[in-house]
Every structure is written in C-alpha cells, then in structure tokens.
Design a protein around this motif. Structure first.
Motif, short mmCIF file in Angstrom:
data_model
loop_
_atom_site.label_atom_id
_atom_site.label_comp_id
_atom_site.label_asym_id
_atom_site.label_seq_id
_atom_site.Cartn_x
_atom_site.Cartn_y
_atom_site.Cartn_z
N GLY A 13 3.60 -0.67 8.51
CA GLY A 13 3.81 -0.74 7.07
C GLY A 13 4.63 0.40 6.49
N LEU A 14 4.86 1.46 7.27
CA LEU A 14 5.69 2.57 6.75
C LEU A 14 7.10 2.10 6.42
CD1 LEU A 14 4.78 5.72 8.90
CD2 LEU A 14 3.87 5.01 6.69
N ARG A 15 7.59 1.06 7.14
CA ARG A 15 8.97 0.62 6.91
C ARG A 15 9.16 0.03 5.52
NH1 ARG A 15 9.70 -5.07 8.39
NH2 ARG A 15 7.67 -5.96 8.98
N ASN A 16 8.07 -0.34 4.85
CA ASN A 16 8.16 -0.91 3.51
C ASN A 16 8.03 0.14 2.41
OD1 ASN A 16 8.28 -3.57 4.59
ND2 ASN A 16 6.03 -3.52 4.87
N ILE A 17 7.73 1.38 2.78
CA ILE A 17 7.55 2.44 1.76
C ILE A 17 8.89 3.13 1.56
CG2 ILE A 17 6.20 4.45 1.09
CD1 ILE A 17 4.07 3.60 3.11
N LEU A 18 9.67 2.61 0.64
CA LEU A 18 11.04 3.12 0.45
C LEU A 18 11.07 4.47 -0.24
CD1 LEU A 18 12.80 -0.23 -0.61
CD2 LEU A 18 12.50 0.76 1.68
N THR A 19 9.96 4.88 -0.85
CA THR A 19 9.90 6.19 -1.51
C THR A 19 9.68 7.32 -0.52
OG1 THR A 19 7.54 5.85 -1.89
CG2 THR A 19 9.04 5.27 -3.70
N LEU A 20 9.27 7.01 0.70
CA LEU A 20 8.97 8.03 1.70
C LEU A 20 10.26 8.73 2.13
CD1 LEU A 20 6.72 9.30 3.42
CD2 LEU A 20 7.17 7.57 5.17
N ASN A 21 10.36 10.04 1.79
CA ASN A 21 11.58 10.78 2.11
C ASN A 21 11.35 11.98 3.02
OD1 ASN A 21 10.64 12.89 0.36
ND2 ASN A 21 11.40 11.70 -1.38
N ALA A 52 0.86 -1.20 0.00
CA ALA A 52 0.00 0.00 0.00
C ALA A 52 0.89 1.24 0.00
CB ALA A 52 -0.91 0.01 1.22
N LEU A 53 0.38 2.31 -0.58
CA LEU A 53 1.10 3.60 -0.60
C LEU A 53 2.52 3.43 -1.18
CD1 LEU A 53 0.01 4.69 2.99
CD2 LEU A 53 -0.81 5.71 0.85
N SER A 54 2.62 2.69 -2.25
CA SER A 54 3.94 2.29 -2.77
C SER A 54 4.73 3.45 -3.34
CB SER A 54 3.77 1.21 -3.84
OG SER A 54 2.93 1.68 -4.89
N ARG A 55 4.09 4.60 -3.64
CA ARG A 55 4.81 5.75 -4.19
C ARG A 55 4.82 6.95 -3.26
NH1 ARG A 55 3.27 6.29 -10.64
NH2 ARG A 55 3.60 4.11 -11.22
N LEU A 56 4.38 6.77 -2.02
CA LEU A 56 4.26 7.90 -1.10
C LEU A 56 5.63 8.52 -0.84
CD1 LEU A 56 2.05 9.31 0.62
CD2 LEU A 56 2.87 7.96 2.56
N GLY A 57 5.71 9.85 -1.01
CA GLY A 57 6.95 10.56 -0.74
C GLY A 57 6.87 11.52 0.44
N TYR A 58 5.64 12.00 0.73
CA TYR A 58 5.45 13.00 1.79
C TYR A 58 4.30 12.57 2.69
CZ TYR A 58 4.05 17.42 4.00
OH TYR A 58 3.71 18.39 4.92
N LEU A 59 4.53 12.60 3.99
CA LEU A 59 3.50 12.25 4.96
C LEU A 59 3.47 13.31 6.05
CD1 LEU A 59 1.44 10.32 6.34
CD2 LEU A 59 3.41 9.20 7.41
N ARG A 60 2.26 13.80 6.36
CA ARG A 60 2.10 14.77 7.44
C ARG A 60 1.00 14.29 8.38
NH1 ARG A 60 1.41 21.33 6.88
NH2 ARG A 60 0.53 21.74 8.92
N ILE A 61 1.31 14.28 9.66
CA ILE A 61 0.33 13.93 10.69
C ILE A 61 0.25 15.10 11.66
CG2 ILE A 61 -0.28 12.32 12.52
CD1 ILE A 61 1.42 10.21 11.10
#
Length: 945
Positions: free
Chosen positions: A892-900, A871-880
């Motif tokens: 699952g965030l640990r599997n999103i390698l695009t998250l920078n 899921a979210l395989s292309r996510l680059g930006y996350l704001r909470i």
C-alpha cells in the motif's frame, strides 16, 4: 538606541510590580521609588527623538542615553537588593536579633534612599540636557490597542503550520551540475574527490549545498552521509565526533566509547570508516586553510569512493583542500531573479492587485526595484529587505525606507569590501527598524556560536527571566506566549530562520545566518549588552587575544570552552569585571568547577539573574554545588542539565524569585526550603533512574498557582489531587511506582483543565491501568507512555486533541492500529521497543487520515505490515528501525503519493535490497524522493561497526 527605551520601559514596569507586590518591604523608601518611576516615565518620552539624533551622529546625545540606560539598571538593582534584604530580615526570630536587625535597617534605609535620590537627580539633569540639545518629547501613542495587538499575536502563532524548504531562485542548474558530479554521472573516469562551493557570505552557499546534500540521487548513491558545520571557531574534536556519530548512529554506550577515544584513535576510526564505505561528508563554512590541516587526517586520500562537499568564502581554502578538486562559484542574482526571490519572501498583501490601490502598488513596485538594486543580487540582503518591507504599508514608509537604506549603506564602514557594504547597510537597517521590545530579544542571540541550532523554548525562558518580556495584550496570554511571539516576529522579519517545527505547528528551533550573527554580535558589543567569548582552539588563537577589549560593567557574558580551557582562563577574562553581571552561560562545564571558579562567581556576581552551565552529559561525574550559590538571591533561571549534582541543596530556597530550575540530580528529595519560592514556573529534574519525590512540596509550595512544568517527578508520596491543584500546569512528566492505584485516588471526578503534554514512565514489569489517568487529561495534545499497561485506551478515552503519540514497552498482544488510526487529529506516531508483541499490523482502509509522520522501531516480533487503500493518505515521513523480522514494506505504500522521505535503519541487507532499483519492492517506493538507508549492509544489521 531604542534598546535604551526598552531598558527604561522594563525598569519602569519592574518598579511598578515592586510597588504593588512588595510594598510591605519598601517602607522608608517607597516615596523615593514612586518618584523615580515617574521621572523615568518622563524620560522615556524623550528617547524616541534621542534615537533619531544618535542615528544622525550626535555623540553628545549618545553618551547621555548610555548613562540613562546604566543608571536605570542601577536603580532596579538597588531597589531589588533592598527588598530582598528586608524580606530576609523579617524571617529572623528572637528579640535581641530583631532589635539589631532593626538598627541596621535604619542605616540601610538612609543609604538606599540617598542612592535613589541621587539617581533621580541625575535623571532630572539628563532630561534638561536632552532638551538643551534639541531632543523633543515624543507624543506618540504609548502602545497599540489591546484588541489589535492580541489579534496580531494570534496571527503570528498561526503563521507557521508547517515548514517549507527555502525558496531557491537561480540554483536549478547549479543543483543539477553538483548532483551529477557527486554521483559521477559526469566524467565517471576521473571523478572528483572534493567539490567546493565558494562565494561571499549571504550568497546562498549553504542553501545550495543543503539542496544537493538532500537530493534523492545523492542520498541513494552514498552508503551514509554526514553534515558538519565548521565556522570560524572550529572545534576539530567535536566535528570528528559528530561525523562518526552521523555515520554509525551509536547507542549511548557506544557514543561514550567514541568520546573516550584519544584524538589519534578517533581520527583513525573515522578515516578507516570512509575508506571502507562510500560516504559523503559536507563541511559547511570552512574559513581557513589551518582548519583543514587540523581535520585532513580524518579523511582518506587516494583510492576511495568517499567524497567531500564543502562550502567556503575563500577560494584559497578550496584549492588548498584539493588542488585537483572541482570549484563551483554560485552567481549573484540578476534583476529578474532578484525580483522573483523578493516576491516569494514578501509577506504583506501583494503588489499585483487591480483594485483602487493599483497606483500605490505600482509605486511600491518601482521603489522595491530601486531598493533591490542596492542588494546587489545577494540573496540574504533581498530576503531581509522583503522582511523589512512586509512591515511597511504606506507609500510614505516605503519612500522613507529607500532613503534609510542609502544612508545606512553609506555608514557601512564595518566592511571595506564594497560588495559587503550594501548588504551590511540592509542588515543594519533591519536592526534599526526593530521595535524597542524586540531589540533585546535579537541581541540575546549573540550568546550563541556560529551555526547553533537554537531551541525556542529555552530562549523564551531566558528572555522572561531577564525581564525583557511583558504582557501587553490580553490577560489570557502568558509570558511564554509573549516571548514566543517576539521570536516569531524576528522570523517574520527574516532576521532568524526556522530550523524545525513542532508537531503542533509551532516553531521548535531556529538558526541565524552568520552575517546576521556578525551584526548581532557587533551591536551587542557596541551597546554593552552581551559579550561572547570563545576559548576553543587556543592553539589557533591565544587567550590574550580573545578579549582584547577590557570589560568592566558588562551585564551578560557567554563563554565557550574546550577540554583544555582552565579555571585560570576564566579568571583572566573576568578579573576586571564588577558585580553588574546579570547573565552568565558557561559551555564545557568542567571549567566552572575547577579551582573554585564557581565559588568565585557566587561571591562576586551577586546580581545574576540567569546562570547556565552546559556540556555533554557526563555519566560518571557527580558534582557538589558550593554553599555560596545561595548568595545569588536575584536568580530567575538556573540550568545545569548535564552535570549530575549529588543532592538538591537547601540553599536553593534562597532564590525567592526563581522561575526556572533545570538540573540533573541523584537525589529523590526536595528540601523544605524550596517551598518558599514564590515565582517558580518551570521545574525540570533530569534524572536517569528515578524521579524526585514532590508530594510534600506541592502541598506547601507558594508557587502553586504559577507552576506550568513538572518534569522528572515520581508518584511516591503523591496523589493525583496534589497535581490537580496546579491550575496552570501544562506539562507533566512522571515516573510511577507500585503505588499507582493510590496515586490515582478516584480521579474520575477530577480533570486537568490546562495540561497539554503528559509523559508517564514505569520502570518495573508490573502492568498499570493507564485509562483513569488518560481520562483526567481531556485537553492534552502530546502523550508519551513507557510502561506495561493492562489495556490500551479506547478511541473515545484518548484526548480528541491528541496530535503526537509516543508508545514504548506497552507489550500489547493485540494490534494497536485499529484503535490508533481513528484518532481524529493524530499527526505524529511512534511505536517503539516492544510496544507490540504480535507479528502482524494492519492500517485499514481510510485510517490515519491526518498522520504525517510514522516511526516503527524495535518491534522485533513484527513480520507483516499491511496498508490498505486510502490509509495513511497524508503520510510524509516513514522510519523503520530494528524491526528485523519484518519481511517487506507494505504494498500500500505505492498509493501514498505524499510520502517523500523514508529512513531505514539497522535492518537486514535483504530488506534494503528489495527496495533498491531492480528489487522486488522497488515499485512500492520509487515515487519516494528521499530514501535513506543507514547500517543495512550486513546480514543481521549490527547496531554499530
């Protein structure tokens, strides 16, 4: 000098439009207008060769061409004023009044006809003079073929699908050293409080500082960070407010409180905040020691963990700020580094080809190396040179470019310092090489102060209003498309720099390097195109010295003021100006309403096409516009977004040519007179509480077929079919009330064919069924919903083109993720403020396969968020932000390698600690290069300290 060619071309086009569209109002002078147009067309053929003569120093030709430009403007002014007065007279009723008007018209025809003949005679005389001076008539093709032009424009619009960081060459060691100093990895027992980056303009100081400022080690080392652009005209109050805003992320109410503080109170609050918390402030581009002396009391001395990173051209400034500080001086690029940077910025087909053109490519490489030597290792000059050469395709053009660079460097007398002469020559050539239609687009940027972030959409509307954009390609193009393409080409030429991209992959904002801006301001002044005046900080520079050069027939004026500026200051500047002014922008709006200044403008500058009055929004003050504003019958754009006007006055209806109206008003009515506006394209009502009633207006407006934007309207007395009559409507922002069902009016059989952006707000707590409206918008790619809804639309009910979705206050009981994650093109998603009332959200396996940006904000009931595999395989930006019930980030965030990049705001201290090194959730986010925490160090994460 191609500016004159552009002016003449635009005037010819405008005269053609008048002859076609306003023929009924040209009786008595139509023949003279047609004759003047023909003479201008003949004159235009000489201007290319005249340009070459001027470059070679022929002062006689230069003076003639300036006369041609000014008389072209005058010709357009005379004819347009005549047309407007005739149109106004035709609206009068009554026999006696009509006879009197007709008598006056006979006199007016004679006067106007005589003036047009005089200008035409002058054009004949100047044409003969140009021939006498040896200027040849150009036989070049007038324009590109339509098909190739349209194709090039489309390529420009597709060229920027995403923003990449500036390619940095030769800075790796610099970045490493500065990061270590800021995070105290080096010399921890004697840390530096101030670290300065010094060097000449164009060296890359800001680029280097930005890389260091954004470095993940720096962002995690400091509690909070703030960036402040200083520039030559430093507004110390604005700088300090901006830093405190960045530190505290205040609400609107808290922001207004900060703005109400005295200078002493503001300075102390900023000082104490940095004393208490470990903060980093980047002060970019400090010019003088006096500027630091005005700012220094806001920064703690002695025992503090906070630090300052600054950039400056003057080493004396760095030593003055802190004589014990660290000074870093970036080096000029060597030959190898210069070539590497050039290759990365050169955007035409590569020179590494091994095909039959390899000899040409080898020769191009030789020429590039020779030209790079003239850049003296300065990154800005290299980037601009790459942009220039990317538009040249033959060996002959490259050889000519090399000769021109040498000549321009020889003429670079603006800078006595030899290290600037070469770069000034390259920058000057980048302006000379611009095609004539791009020159006014570039010169318009002189209206902005240093370090301004410039919105593309605003710039496009101003260029269109001034008449500097014409449709030269397909009939499918719009003026807005053409204006965007012009700015895109300036980016292609490296004359401006992309700052931010939109969710749709288009340029949203840009900036201009201060050296390039120096060139822009200099050329705009030399060409008498636009004058930029800055009244801020008069303590440092008296008003008398701001305008040492007398200006009389200036056509464009941009004024920046501060709180101490007065109406007398304004009058002092414009007292010698005649009525030629076409563009006026005033920033810090109170000066516009002081001492009758606004009334003075409306009575004196009757040829104004663009009037912009801008400032920070004032929630308290309400303004009544003077009735004299109705005199500005040539106005194409009026923007006053931050000054609340009491009502929309009836005399707005006098603005027959108005294209864009942008105002903040208390009124909910549109006067009937505005239905007469024939050219209206963009209508923005920036209301806080409620929209403007627009039903009657839409049913009777003469602009029905042109309207593209409707923002800030409400559904009262409006039905959907009224809007569906607007065949070119692209953006709609509407407030709905209790009549929503009647507003929809059986929309299933009706659709918006061109609508691309939709915003719907509802203020009360009654649920609406949004599905029928969504179904009528099959093409939209941006959607904002801010209302309680009966149900969330199903996947097949959303537009398949949806790219950006923002949801507020929907109060959904069911998790929206199972629906939203299936939207095929969704790239940006914001779920905010009571949108979801449940306690668990799940992003399922393979969901959101195109999403790049996700923001979760104000979901106070959310306790658990799960992200399944892929899921979210292309996510680059996350704001909470303010999801205070959320216990942890998903595994699952640990599997999103695009998250920078992650930004966590106003969350509990324990939530932050879990993600820090050694925390329970650190393994989930350790691969994220930038993790920013803002206001997360208190148990309950208060909104503001």
């Amino acid at each position: 000098m191609a500016l004159e060619e552009a002016v003449v071309s635009f005037v010819i086009e405008r005269l053609g439009d008048l002859l076609i569209n306003e023929a009924k109002f040209l009786y008595g002078v139509k023949g003279q207008v047609e004759n003047a147009k023909i003479k201008l067309q003949c004159m235009r053929a000489f201007l290319k060769d005249a340009d070459a003569c001027v470059r070679n120093g022929d002062e006689r030709v230069r003076l003639l061409v300036v006369q041609i430009r000014e008389n072209s403007y005058t010709l357009e002014d005379v004819i347009e004023t005549y047309v407007f007065k005739v149109a106004s007279n035709n609206e009068s009723v009554g026999t006696i009044r009509r006879v009197l008007k007709w008598s006056a018209q006979i006199i007016r025809v004679y006067k106007v006809g005589s003036k047009i003949k005089e200008i035409s005679s002058n054009i004949d005389a100047w044409t003969s003079e140009l021939e006498k001076y040896g200027v040849q008539r150009s036989m070049d093709k007038a324009a590109e073929t339509s098909s190739s032009y349209v194709q090039e424009r489309r390529q420009l619009r597709q060229a920027y699908s995403h923003v990449e960081d500036n390619h940095v060459v030769g800075f790796d060691k610099d970045i490493e050293e500065l990061v270590a100093l800021l995070t105290e990895q080096n010399n921890p027992h004697k840390p530096y409080k101030v670290i300065s980056v010094c060097g000449m303009g164009g060296l890359g100081k800001t680029t280097l500082a930005r890389k260091v400022y954004q470095h993940p080690q720096v962002r995690t080392h400091f509690f909070c960070c703030a960036w402040a652009s200083i520039s030559q005209q430093c507004n110390t109050r604005a700088v300090m407010e901006g830093i405190l805003f960045a530190f505290t992320s205040p609400t609107d109410a808290q922001r207004n409180h900060i703005k109400s503080l005295s200078d002493v109170e503001l300075t102390k609050k900023l000082h104490d905040f940095q004393k208490e918390w470990k903060c980093l402030v980047l002060l970019d581009d400090i010019w003088t020691t006096k500027t630091w002396d005005l700012l220094k009391h806001a920064f703690p001395q002695g025992d503090t963990d906070s630090k300052i990173l600054l950039t400056t051209r003057n080493k004396d400034v760095a030593e003055h700020v802190d004589r014990h500080g660290f000074i870093h001086e970036p080096h000029l690029l060597d030959d190898k580094e210069s070539w590497e940077l050039f290759q990365n910025k050169y955007s035409s087909p590569g020179m590494e080809s091994t095909d039959s053109d390899s000899d040409d490519n080898e020769r191009k490489k030789e020429l590039a190396v020779e030209m790079l030597k003239k850049c003296a290792g300065l990154p800005l000059a290299i980037i601009v040179l790459a942009g220039l050469l990317s538009k040249k395709h033959t060996i002959y053009e490259w050889e000519q470019m090399k000769r021109n660079i040498v000549r321009c460097i020889g003429q670079g007398e603006q800078h006595d310092d030899s290290k600037y002469r070469s770069v000034w020559g390259v920058l000057g050539l980048s302006y000379i090489e611009l095609p004539c239609h791009l020159k006014p687009c570039f010169l318009y940027l002189s209206r902005y102060p240093e370090d301004a972030v410039i919105r593309v959409k605003t710039s496009c509307l101003v260029l269109i209003a001034e008449g500097f954009i014409s449709l030269r390609g397909s009939c499918m193009e719009t003026m807005e498309d053409e204006a965007y393409d012009c700015l895109s080409e300036l980016v292609e030429r490296s004359m401006i720099q992309v700052k931010e991209m939109s969710s749709t992959g288009k340029i949203k904002s840009f900036c201009i390097h201060d050296l390039m801006r120096d060139l822009c301001v200099s050329k705009a002044r030399d060409e008498n195109f636009l004058h930029f005046m800055d009244l801020r900080n008069k303590v440092e520079e008296p008003i008398e010295s701001v305008s040492t050069v007398p200006i009389t027939n200036v056509r464009r004026l941009a004024i920046y003021c501060d709180r101490e500026s007065t109406g007398n200051d304004f009058v002092h500047m414009v007292r010698n100006m005649d009525g030629s002014l076409r563009y006026l922008s005033v920033h810090e709006r109170h000066i516009a309403f002081e001492g009758g200044v606004f009334r003075h403008v409306c009575n004196r500058f009757l040829m104004l096409r663009v009037l912009i009055i801008d400032d920070m929004r004032d929630f308290e003050r309400t303004t009544t516009l003077p009735k004299e504003i109705g005199n500005l019958i040539h106005l194409r754009l009026f923007s006053m977004p931050n000054s609340r006007i009491k009502m929309i006055p009836s005399y707005f209806g006098n603005w027959r040519c108005l294209q864009t109206l942008r105002v903040w008003t208390n009124s909910d009515k549109i006067p009937n007179s505005m239905c007469k506006l024939e050219q209206l394209r963009h209508l923005y009502f920036l209301n806080i509480s409620i929209g403007v009633e627009i039903g009657e207006f839409l049913r009777s407006t003469m602009s029905r077929n042109l309207l593209q934007t409707l923002v800030g309207i409400h559904s009262k007395h409006l039905v959907l079919s009224d809007l569906l009559q607007l065949k070119n409507l692209k953006k709609l922002a509407i407030d709905v009330d209790g009549n929503f069902d009647s507003f929809l009016h059986n929309p299933q059989t009706l659709t918006f064919t061109r609508l691309l952006s939709l915003q719907v707000k509802k203020r009360d707590f009654v649920k609406i069924d949004i599905v029928p409206l969504i179904l009528s918008c099959p093409q939209i790619y941006k959607l904002t919903l801010d209302s309680l809804v009966v149900r969330l639309p199903q996947v097949n009910q959303f537009s398949p083109n949806l790219i950006k979705l923002r949801l507020f206050n929907l109060r959904l009981e069911d998790d929206p993720m199972p629906t939203l994650e299936k939207l095929p093109k969704l790239r940006v998603l914001l779920i905010s403020i009571n949108c979801f009332m449940g306690d668990e959200m799940v992003c399922s396996r393979g969901g959101f396969n195109r999403l790049e940006s996700l923001e979760l904000s104000g979901l106070r009931g959310l306790k658990e968020w799960k992200v399944e595999e892929r899921a979210l395989s292309r996510l680059g930006y996350l704001r909470i932000e303010q999801c205070r019930g959320l216990r942890r980030v998903p595994d699952g965030l640990r599997n999103i390698l695009t998250l920078n990049h992650m930004e966590i705001r106003h969350m509990p201290k324990k939530f932050k600690e879990r993600m820090e090194e050694g925390g329970e959730d650190f393994y989930k986010v350790k691969h994220v290069t930038s993790r920013v925490f803002i206001d997360c160090d208190s148990e309950y994460a208060s909104d503001y300290r």
